[in-house]
Design a protein around this motif. Structure first.
Motif, PDB file in Angstrom:
ATOM      1  N   ILE A   9      -8.685 -50.721  11.941  1.00  0.00           N
ATOM      2  CA  ILE A   9      -9.651 -50.322  13.166  1.00  0.00           C
ATOM      3  C   ILE A   9      -8.633 -49.859  14.090  1.00  0.00           C
ATOM      4  O   ILE A   9      -8.264 -50.698  14.938  1.00  0.00           O
ATOM      5  N   GLY A  10      -8.005 -48.494  13.916  1.00  0.00           N
ATOM      6  CA  GLY A  10      -6.888 -48.127  14.991  1.00  0.00           C
ATOM      7  C   GLY A  10      -7.443 -46.871  15.852  1.00  0.00           C
ATOM      8  O   GLY A  10      -8.092 -46.058  15.084  1.00  0.00           O
ATOM      9  N   PHE A  11      -6.793 -46.652  16.658  1.00  0.00           N
ATOM     10  CA  PHE A  11      -7.163 -45.643  17.526  1.00  0.00           C
ATOM     11  C   PHE A  11      -5.798 -44.693  17.805  1.00  0.00           C
ATOM     12  O   PHE A  11      -4.713 -45.142  17.931  1.00  0.00           O
ATOM     13  N   LEU A  12      -6.072 -43.236  17.873  1.00  0.00           N
ATOM     14  CA  LEU A  12      -4.746 -42.380  18.246  1.00  0.00           C
ATOM     15  C   LEU A  12      -5.022 -41.953  19.294  1.00  0.00           C
ATOM     16  O   LEU A  12      -5.875 -41.059  19.555  1.00  0.00           O
ATOM     17  N   VAL A  13      -4.297 -42.027  20.355  1.00  0.00           N
ATOM     18  CA  VAL A  13      -4.241 -41.701  21.671  1.00  0.00           C
ATOM     19  C   VAL A  13      -3.251 -40.430  21.806  1.00  0.00           C
ATOM     20  O   VAL A  13      -1.844 -40.648  21.468  1.00  0.00           O
ATOM     21  N   ASP A  14      -3.595 -39.210  21.879  1.00  0.00           N
ATOM     22  CA  ASP A  14      -2.517 -38.192  21.738  1.00  0.00           C
ATOM     23  C   ASP A  14      -3.413 -36.851  22.613  1.00  0.00           C
ATOM     24  O   ASP A  14      -4.523 -37.021  22.886  1.00  0.00           O
ATOM     25  N   PRO A  15      -2.716 -35.702  22.948  1.00  0.00           N
ATOM     26  CA  PRO A  15      -3.070 -34.790  23.661  1.00  0.00           C
ATOM     27  C   PRO A  15      -4.679 -34.090  22.830  1.00  0.00           C
ATOM     28  O   PRO A  15      -5.635 -33.779  23.866  1.00  0.00           O
ATOM     29  N   LEU A  16      -4.719 -33.957  21.642  1.00  0.00           N
ATOM     30  CA  LEU A  16      -5.768 -33.437  21.061  1.00  0.00           C
ATOM     31  C   LEU A  16      -7.063 -34.662  21.115  1.00  0.00           C
ATOM     32  O   LEU A  16      -8.129 -34.303  21.212  1.00  0.00           O
ATOM     33  N   PRO A  75       2.401 -30.936  21.172  1.00  0.00           N
ATOM     34  CA  PRO A  75       3.004 -31.997  20.495  1.00  0.00           C
ATOM     35  C   PRO A  75       2.164 -32.416  19.305  1.00  0.00           C
ATOM     36  O   PRO A  75       2.806 -32.896  18.187  1.00  0.00           O
ATOM     37  N   VAL A  76       0.915 -32.081  19.256  1.00  0.00           N
ATOM     38  CA  VAL A  76       0.217 -32.094  18.070  1.00  0.00           C
ATOM     39  C   VAL A  76       0.375 -31.133  17.047  1.00  0.00           C
ATOM     40  O   VAL A  76       0.029 -31.334  15.799  1.00  0.00           O
ATOM     41  N   MET A  77       0.381 -30.010  17.245  1.00  0.00           N
ATOM     42  CA  MET A  77       0.274 -28.778  16.498  1.00  0.00           C
ATOM     43  C   MET A  77       1.807 -28.671  15.705  1.00  0.00           C
ATOM     44  O   MET A  77       2.381 -27.671  16.168  1.00  0.00           O
ATOM     45  N   LYS A  78       2.056 -29.414  14.788  1.00  0.00           N
ATOM     46  CA  LYS A  78       3.282 -29.348  14.145  1.00  0.00           C
ATOM     47  C   LYS A  78       3.359 -28.679  12.985  1.00  0.00           C
ATOM     48  O   LYS A  78       4.334 -28.526  12.174  1.00  0.00           O
ATOM     49  N   GLY A  79       2.265 -28.060  12.575  1.00  0.00           N
ATOM     50  CA  GLY A  79       2.332 -27.130  11.074  1.00  0.00           C
ATOM     51  C   GLY A  79       3.155 -26.333  11.079  1.00  0.00           C
ATOM     52  O   GLY A  79       3.856 -26.199  10.090  1.00  0.00           O
ATOM     53  N   LYS A  80       3.449 -25.352  12.125  1.00  0.00           N
ATOM     54  CA  LYS A  80       4.413 -24.241  11.890  1.00  0.00           C
ATOM     55  C   LYS A  80       5.836 -24.953  11.593  1.00  0.00           C
ATOM     56  O   LYS A  80       6.620 -24.434  11.070  1.00  0.00           O
ATOM     57  N   ALA A  81       6.191 -25.995  12.479  1.00  0.00           N
ATOM     58  CA  ALA A  81       7.454 -26.470  12.356  1.00  0.00           C
ATOM     59  C   ALA A  81       7.632 -27.183  10.854  1.00  0.00           C
ATOM     60  O   ALA A  81       8.587 -26.898  10.282  1.00  0.00           O
ATOM     61  N   VAL A  82       6.694 -27.691  10.264  1.00  0.00           N
ATOM     62  CA  VAL A  82       6.949 -28.078   8.933  1.00  0.00           C
ATOM     63  C   VAL A  82       6.950 -27.015   7.760  1.00  0.00           C
ATOM     64  O   VAL A  82       7.850 -27.155   7.105  1.00  0.00           O
ATOM     65  N   VAL A  83       6.132 -25.992   7.961  1.00  0.00           N
ATOM     66  CA  VAL A  83       6.419 -24.996   7.346  1.00  0.00           C
ATOM     67  C   VAL A  83       7.701 -24.290   7.529  1.00  0.00           C
ATOM     68  O   VAL A  83       8.297 -23.932   6.240  1.00  0.00           O
ATOM     69  N   SER A  84       8.207 -24.278   8.527  1.00  0.00           N
ATOM     70  CA  SER A  84       9.531 -23.814   8.864  1.00  0.00           C
ATOM     71  C   SER A  84      10.599 -24.440   8.189  1.00  0.00           C
ATOM     72  O   SER A  84      11.626 -23.932   7.349  1.00  0.00           O
TER      73      SER A  84
END
Length: 656
Positions: free
Chosen positions: A81-88, A502-511
């Motif tokens: 039972i965990g929570f994620l605190v991030d910009p999104l 900081p949340v939108m890491k998809g492009k970095a992963v594809v790169s």
């Protein structure tokens, strides 16, 4: 402060318990405030955590360590039972809490006098609780709890007035259609766990580059399954049909579903999974195509509807299409940006429609309205602001988010789009023209022209009370200034994408996987981008002008056009392309036939019941036959003993 994030969903639960258990004995004047205080506390705590995280460096804004306790553990598998605190998650928490709070306050006036008053606020608080669980969880399983919870609450609230068959039918439809999408979402979760061995978001994203091949079959199927879930929750083609029927619930419920809770869940989920979707270019392309098709398809239906809430419902389906279009071209931050601005003006529009209904004794047909702006100045002005925002008129909020979506589509900022992005831009631009037209059609038919209000209702026309108009003005202000946090042409004012970076890491992963993102993204000059914005404004202005010509200058012209040469096309669109009838023939009636003729009357009645009854009949028959041996005469029993002894001796002698 962020370690207390678990209190954010807990506060609405307290409201559920108090009103749910004690609502039948509490006075009405305290039931609404209790529900509002519960959501208000969540809103305040969300805001405090937001400012705490904002003070951190961008690279330190993902806090994944808020674990209340271990939910289940088996071998190497465990779910917290965990929570994620991030910009999104913070954007979603702020939108859900504050918009829901305004809707709760508005509901005090709107639902006053309803016999189900306590039940209404109990279910409304429960709805907010599940949505907060959905957007704040740090793993797929906990997200799924919130995902199913908002589905349950939508069923309860859409069918709130269960005495009406249309309301219960609408609730059932929403629940059943969403089960189709949820099946896909579950398959996606199973696939993720099978390949990565974990359900924690951050662990999945960390393992994805080494687990899945870029564009591979596994990641493609998983993301398509997840997107199927999103099409159900966020009412995209082909699983959109439940949302217009959801208007059977109370209008504040419609505002909550459309603005801050259920329908935004699919967009949030796709944006949260941006790493996975960026690794599946085919899935990303399908997301964009479905979004574009939905945007224009729903907009065309909105042009012909006369029920003011259904007009807004189809506009929601269309606007959600824009959000998926943004995600489909890799602009996930802009999709969430439009989700936020849309929450402001769509809640405003629905609550404005509710204010009109409140004054007209529940009337929904715009053909029975007209000239209301004199009697309802606050409702008229705020509804007009919301309409300008959704039409994309600067400097209102909808302009900045929608214009940026169109520009990103044109620029094809993705790893798959080339010239196809221009086609999506053209579709989105056309949908923008239609949106401006049908929304101002609603304004002109409702607030302008001759009064078509029934004379008995007209005698009691009045503006809504302050408890309803105050939230309208707050949302109107947000609909004006809400987009100013994402002005794309000024780097220092383009804060929203920077916040979500900081949340939108998809492009970095594809790169990382491809050695550099394929050069399908086209970068234009500032002057070109401004020109594109001007084009979108001109298109919106054309839509407004057409609505003005048809419904103010020549109000008899629409009827002549629709019942003239365009009647077949008009009637087809008015009937919503008869998709409901098509689904009824392809799926509903065959399912009913299968259930009735085969599963019930053959499998259940004849096979299952027949087997059970046959066993009983056999036992009964055997008992009836054997009871004849019990004659009650001693000589008969002696004879049977002698026969038995003879048979036994004969059998022994035969064996020897």
């Amino acid at each position: 402060m962020h370690e207390y994030v678990w209190l954010i969903p807990l506060f609405p639960v307290l409201g559920v318990l108090i009103n749910g258990l004690l609502g039948h004995i509490l006075p009405k004047k305290v039931i609404g405030p209790i529900a509002c205080i519960a959501v208000g506390l969540s809103a305040i705590l969300s805001t405090m955590i937001f400012f705490e995280v904002k003070a951190l460096p961008p690279e330190s804004r993902i806090l994944n360590d808020v674990v209340s306790y271990t939910w289940m553990a088996a071998g190497n598998f465990s779910v917290d039972i965990g929570f994620l605190v991030d910009p999104l998650s913070l954007v979603m928490l702020l939108v859900v809490c504050w918009v829901s709070l305004l809707i709760h306050i508005y509901s005090i006036g709107y639902m006053h006098g309803d016999p189900g008053y306590a039940r209404y606020f109990t279910e409304l608080n429960l709805f907010v609780f599940f949505m907060l669980i959905l957007v704040s969880s740090n793993n797929f399983l906990m997200m799924f709890v919130g995902w199913e919870g908002v589905g349950l609450c939508s069923y309860l609230l859409i069918g709130f007035w269960y005495e009406k068959k249309s309301a219960t039918d609408a609730g059932n439809k929403a629940f059943i259609v969403n089960r189709i999408g949820d099946f896909g979402f579950l398959l996606g979760i199973f696939g993720i766990f099978f390949f990565t061995g974990t359900l924690n978001f951050q662990e999945v994203f960390a393992k994805a580059p080494s687990t899945f091949a870029y564009g591979g079959l596994e990641i493609t199927l998983i993301t398509l399954a997840l997107f199927l879930g999103a099409t159900g929750k966020s009412a995209q083609v082909p699983l959109y049909t439940w949302l217009p029927d959801a208007m059977e619930g109370p209008t504040p419920v419609s505002a909550l579903i459309h603005a801050a809770t259920m329908v935004t869940a699919g967009v949030y989920m796709v944006a949260r999974m941006n790493v996975l979707f960026m690794m599946a270019p085919i899935s990303l392309m399908i997301v964009g195509i479905i979004g574009a098709i939905t945007a224009i398809y729903a907009a065309t239906i909105g042009m012909t509807q006369f029920d003011i809430k259904r007009v807004l419902a189809y506009s929601t389906v269309s606007q959600l299409g824009y959000m998926f279009l943004a995600c489909g071209v890799g602009a996930f931050s802009i999709g969430i940006f439009h989700l936020m601005t849309h929450a402001f003006f769509k809640a405003l529009l629905f609550m404005g429609a509710g204010s009109v209904m409140h004054a007209l004794a529940g009337e929904l047909d715009m053909r029975k309205m007209g000239d209301l702006r004199k009697h309802m100045p606050h409702t008229y002005r705020t509804f007009l602001i919301g309409t300008l925002a959704i039409a994309g008129i600067p400097p209102l909020a909808g302009f900045f988010s929608k214009d940026e979506i169109l520009y990103k589509a044109f620029s094809a900022e993705s790893t798959v789009w080339e010239t196809g992005g221009v086609i999506l831009w053209a579709i989105g631009l056309t949908a923008a023209l239609i949106t401006a037209f049908y929304m101002f059609r609603a304004v002109f038919m409702t607030f302008y022209g001759k009064s078509r209000v029934d004379h008995h209702v007209a005698e009691h026309l009045h503006e809504s009370p302050p408890v309803m108009t105050t939230p309208l003005w707050i949302l109107a202000i947000l609909s004006i200034i809400g987009g100013w946090v994402g002005i794309p042409w000024i780097e220092s004012l383009n804060l929203f994408p920077q916040w979500l970076e900081p949340v939108m890491k998809g492009k970095a992963v594809v790169s990382q996987l491809t050695g550099g993102i394929p050069a399908h993204a086209v970068h234009h000059s500032l002057s070109f981008e401004l020109m594109m914005a001007l084009v979108s404004v001109i298109v919106a202005a054309i839509g407004i002008f057409i609505a003005y010509k048809l419904y103010i200058k020549n109000p008899e012209l629409p009827e002549r056009l629709t019942y003239g040469r365009f009647f077949p096309v008009y009637h087809l669109v008015l009937d919503k392309y008869r998709i409901d009838e098509l689904y009824d023939r392809l799926f509903v009636k065959p399912t009913l036939w299968l259930s009735d003729k085969l599963l019930w009357k053959v499998v259940d009645d004849k096979i299952i019941d027949g087997t059970v009854n046959g066993v009983a009949d056999l036992a009964k028959g055997w008992g009836n036959w054997t009871q004849r041996l019990q004659t009650g005469y001693v000589q008969n029993y002696a004879l049977m003993i002698v026969i038995g002894v003879v048979l036994i001796f004969s059998f022994v002698i035969f064996l020897n």
